[in-house]
Design an enzyme around this catalytic site. Sequence first.
Site, PDB file in Angstrom:
ATOM      1  N   TYR A 138      45.340  37.731  41.356  1.00 63.00           N
ATOM      2  CA  TYR A 138      45.457  36.324  40.978  1.00 63.00           C
ATOM      3  C   TYR A 138      46.720  36.015  40.190  1.00 63.00           C
ATOM      4  CZ  TYR A 138      40.727  35.482  42.690  1.00 63.00           C
ATOM      5  OH  TYR A 138      39.619  35.357  43.493  1.00 63.00           O
ATOM      6  N   LYS A 188      37.187  50.174  42.799  1.00 67.02           N
ATOM      7  CA  LYS A 188      37.328  50.798  44.119  1.00 67.02           C
ATOM      8  C   LYS A 188      38.373  51.889  43.970  1.00 67.02           C
ATOM      9  CE  LYS A 188      36.712  50.793  48.679  1.00 67.02           C
ATOM     10  NZ  LYS A 188      35.444  51.174  49.322  1.00 67.02           N
ATOM     11  N   ASP A 221      32.102  47.849  47.106  1.00 70.03           N
ATOM     12  CA  ASP A 221      31.389  47.614  48.375  1.00 70.03           C
ATOM     13  C   ASP A 221      29.920  48.007  48.252  1.00 70.03           C
ATOM     14  OD1 ASP A 221      32.464  50.141  48.029  1.00 70.03           O
ATOM     15  OD2 ASP A 221      32.846  50.513  50.143  1.00 70.03           O
ATOM     16  N   ASP A 245      35.058  37.665  41.135  1.00 71.75           N
ATOM     17  CA  ASP A 245      34.933  36.356  41.775  1.00 71.75           C
ATOM     18  C   ASP A 245      33.955  36.461  42.953  1.00 71.75           C
ATOM     19  OD1 ASP A 245      35.409  33.745  42.470  1.00 71.75           O
ATOM     20  OD2 ASP A 245      37.480  34.018  43.099  1.00 71.75           O
ATOM     21  N   ASP A 249      29.787  35.063  43.204  1.00 72.22           N
ATOM     22  CA  ASP A 249      29.335  34.109  44.227  1.00 72.22           C
ATOM     23  C   ASP A 249      28.204  34.724  45.037  1.00 72.22           C
ATOM     24  OD1 ASP A 249      31.449  32.459  43.420  1.00 72.22           O
ATOM     25  OD2 ASP A 249      31.836  31.786  45.457  1.00 72.22           O
TER      26      ASP A 249
END
Length: 349
Positions: A138, A188, A221, A245, A249
Amino acid sequence: RSMATSARKSLTIGLIPADGIGKEVIPAARTAIEAVGSDLPPTRFVDLIAGFETFTRTGVALPDETVESLQKECDSALFGSVSSPSKKVVGYSSPIVALRKKLDLYANVRPVLSVSPSPDQPSAVDMVVVRENTECLYIKQEQQTLGEHGKEARATRLITERASTRIGQMAFELAQARARKHLTIIHKSNVLSVTDGLFRESVRAVHEKYPDVTVAEQLVDSAVYRLFREPQIYDVMVAPNLYGDILSDAAAALVGSLGVVPSVNAGDNFVMGEPVHGSAPDIVGQEIANPIASIRSAALMLRHLGYNKGADRIDSAVDAVVREGQLLTPDLGGKAKTSEVVNAIVKRI
Ligand code: GGG
């Protein structure tokens, strides 16, 4: 973490509805705060602008006046939602991403909580996603070049020890204050061993200050998979910006709708409530936007400022309306209008 209330004789809250349904739900949050009345100091609201619509009208997405007002006259703020275009528009840059950086709101705290059938029963889903808010992809350093086989696009991902340590600190503090005292670090680092490796290692280094908190790690994941299979394993999750983020959601699906999940963007000196949902252009103007995420964001913001009683009154009123199930917006399977839900909540505050 709360900011001391004792010195505050009045409260000034900046309101930045921005785009789309933000303009419908931020007034709802204001109404809920006003309903709290004497459990808050005299409260003043300042209307501020930002967003894509502001950009198309004025050529600037985040006017300096908005930032200055937040810095100089506001104790806190509520932000609605922004509709940034998916294709690059020359001169435009996301105002919410910029605002988080300018005010150094380095943590996005997103509680994902289901409403239990009765107040004495525990919630089936009760977790907090703590998202690092200032770096990762970002930072928006992207370039496109022409390579041997056509166009090539690159993005820089920034992870620093400082930002990862302070988000880790925030996450450990939140975990310490909760009943289960459990933190899961999301990364990750099996693939991105340098960037995610630094995030993981920096957050882990904070653990020694919080020996009561248990720590687990999860690759992002498999975290999504387990989130849907066994959400009860999570208490507080801490993640770099992009994973946080996406995860928050996704977690919203576990509690009925994105329309009910609140957040605060928090720094050491300022807090800004913001519903997790976006500007939802498909339902703008239909009067069916769910106001709950914004109203709960207002409660979360008040809690962060130290006004727990006012925040409790708002949250209990929302819980009651959801439990009764008579006045719900279509995202929760009901037929109610935004204003009917707001009125029902205000009556119970
Ligand atoms: N309230 C959250 C929100 O506005 N989400 C939409 C979003 O993430 N937009 C990014 C942007 O447009 O800059």
